[in-house]
Write a protein that holds these residues in place. Structure first.
Motif, PDB file in Angstrom:
ATOM      1  N   GLN B  56       9.825 -29.909 -46.907  1.00 60.53           N
ATOM      2  CA  GLN B  56       8.413 -30.227 -47.578  1.00 60.53           C
ATOM      3  C   GLN B  56       8.712 -30.748 -49.074  1.00 60.53           C
ATOM      4  N   GLU B  57       9.417 -29.980 -49.598  1.00 59.22           N
ATOM      5  CA  GLU B  57       9.659 -30.349 -51.226  1.00 59.22           C
ATOM      6  C   GLU B  57      10.108 -31.847 -51.151  1.00 59.22           C
ATOM      7  N   SER B  99       2.672 -22.504 -49.733  1.00 60.81           N
ATOM      8  CA  SER B  99       1.340 -22.765 -49.630  1.00 60.81           C
ATOM      9  C   SER B  99       0.857 -21.775 -48.348  1.00 60.81           C
ATOM     10  N   GLU B 100      -0.457 -21.802 -48.682  1.00 56.85           N
ATOM     11  CA  GLU B 100      -1.280 -20.641 -47.637  1.00 56.85           C
ATOM     12  C   GLU B 100      -1.057 -21.125 -46.161  1.00 56.85           C
ATOM     13  N   TYR B 101      -1.235 -22.588 -45.883  1.00 58.39           N
ATOM     14  CA  TYR B 101      -1.303 -23.010 -44.177  1.00 58.39           C
ATOM     15  C   TYR B 101      -0.195 -22.818 -44.115  1.00 58.39           C
ATOM     16  N   GLU B 103       2.952 -21.441 -41.913  1.00 57.02           N
ATOM     17  CA  GLU B 103       3.166 -20.371 -41.155  1.00 57.02           C
ATOM     18  C   GLU B 103       4.559 -20.351 -40.475  1.00 57.02           C
TER      19      GLU B 103
END
Lengths: 241, 189
Positions: B56-57, B99-101, B103
């Motif tokens: 992601q980063e 991040s919240e989303y 999972e």
């Protein structure tokens, strides 16, 4: 090529196209056998290295970029039609950053009219042909906020996301319908809108039902069996409060 | 896939055409390379969740620096270089932003039932236990398809060093696997 060099080359670059190397392969049975062995070994290594890639990783990477560019644009003082928010929504992932994103809809007196406006506003972002599906786990994670859980899917869920309904944080689900998508809104009873059961505007119909502390509005093409959708939701959801 | 979601009409935004082409370029990069980059990350950190964070980063930085990628053929090694830098940074940060989303996704770990699956799992664990300086070039060569020169560039080593390490990687791995097979043979025979 002597044995030592051959072995070295084989172990270092088994896929080498070096003519001298390839000649050495066919030179002797021993070389050929060793070559095969290492090639086979390499293909096993290749399989081992190819671990499973998480299913929705690509989506999340695209989402992250959309959010990032949205944020940088907000910083520049321009507010777009929250493309990033819609992308986030469209890929079926809820993101709390957008909980304050009211789509700047005109205030409507009735719940169903408001729901129809909401669907019109976002109709470009959902396609009945979408192959994306939201999992039951993800859906229920979002549903926790509304004190409900789906025991099973009510249909094929294309997208799920939070949105704002007259200032109230609500859940917006998009299902695959017969001809076109069907939207389902789960709205806590904190808004200022008037409750009414049904409304038609243009080629959209909305049907609303009261479920204790919340309303569920189903919006879709009038030809879709929207009452049946309401029933299905009723059947499939267990409310804890 | 994004096209399917958007349907036939274009979203009603005022995205400039520059931005649109940058987004297209980024999307193409993600679709083509996210798998390879993830796998490379996995073999670097041996943890699925950390690997995902790292990827992601990496792609976020890639997005921001996308204009500096001139040659699309170099995209993979460019991304790997970014990834390695991000990985180094991990040890400077206290924790990753979760991040919240995000999972936890679970790599499908079927119980090893067939001979082949057992072998595969064994090989994976043997690869993990190779010293990092041998494993890295091997992964880049086999998974990434990079040449000796390219690997030398990515790892900032000279080519001879890379070649030696590749030799040692295969040699060591083969020895371990062969002796594993011997042991299994003794018990099943």
């Amino acid at each position: 090529m002597d044995e030592l060099n051959f072995r070295r080359k084989l172990y270092t670059e088994p896929n080498s196209k070096d003519p001298e190397f390839l000649a050495a392969v066919s030179d002797s049975q021993k070389n050929k056998a060793l070559y095969q062995e290492i090639k086979n070994f390499d293909s096993k290594i290749d399989s081992a290295l190819k671990v499973d890639v998480p299913d929705d990783l690509a989506n999340r990477l695209l989402l992250r970029q959309a959010i990032d560019s949205h944020q940088s644009q907000r910083r520049k003082g321009r507010i777009h039609l929250a493309l990033a928010a819609s992308v986030a929504f469209a890929v079926g992932i809820s993101y709390s950053l957008f909980q304050t994103q009211d789509h700047q809809l005109p205030l409507h007196q009735s719940l169903t009219a408001h729901a129809i406006e909401h669907v019109i506003h976002e109709e470009n972002f959902f396609s009945n042909q979408s192959v994306h599906r939201v999992s039951l786990n993800n859906l229920n994670r979002d549903m926790q906020e509304f004190n409900g859980q789906f025991i099973d899917h009510a249909g094929e869920l294309l997208a799920a996301g939070f949105c704002v309904f007259d200032g109230v944080r609500s859940l917006h689900l998009v299902y695959k319908g017969e001809k076109d998508t069907v939207a389902v809104f789960i709205i806590p009873d904190k808004h200022q809108l008037d409750f009414n059961e049904t409304e038609i505007q243009g080629n959209l119909k909305a049907v609303a039902k009261q479920f204790q502390g919340r309303q569920i509005v189903v919006v879709g093409n009038p030809k879709e069996e929207l009452d049946q959708w309401q029933n299905r939701i009723d059947e499939k959801v267990q409310w804890s409060i | 896939m994004i096209k399917n979601i958007f349907g036939k009409k274009n979203p009603n935004t005022s995205v400039s055409s520059d931005m649109a082409s940058k987004q297209r370029k980024y999307q193409a990069l993600v679709q083509a390379l996210h798998g390879d980059i993830y796998r490379y990350a996995y073999w670097l950190v041996h943890d699925q969740h950390i690997a995902e964070d790292l990827v992601q980063e990496t792609f976020l930085r890639a997005w921001r620096a996308l204009d500096s990628l001139k040659d699309e053929k170099a995209a993979k090694s460019w991304l790997i270089t970014i990834l390695r830098r991000e990985n180094a940074r991990r040890f400077e940060r206290k924790q990753f932003d979760m991040s919240e989303y995000e999972e936890s996704t679970i790599i499908d770990q079927k119980s090893a039932s067939t001979e082949q699956e057992i072998e595969n799992d064994m090989l994976r664990s043997r690869i993990k236990s190779l010293p990092e300086e041998y494993r890295e070039p091997l992964v880049l060569q086999v998974l990434g398809g990079f040449s000796g020169e390219e690997i030398a560039g990515i790892l900032d080593l000279n080519k001879n060093t890379v070649m030696t390490r590749l030799f040692r990687a295969r040699n060591q791995l083969k020895e371990i696997i062969d002796s594993d097979a011997d042991v299994r043979g003794k018990y099943s025979g």
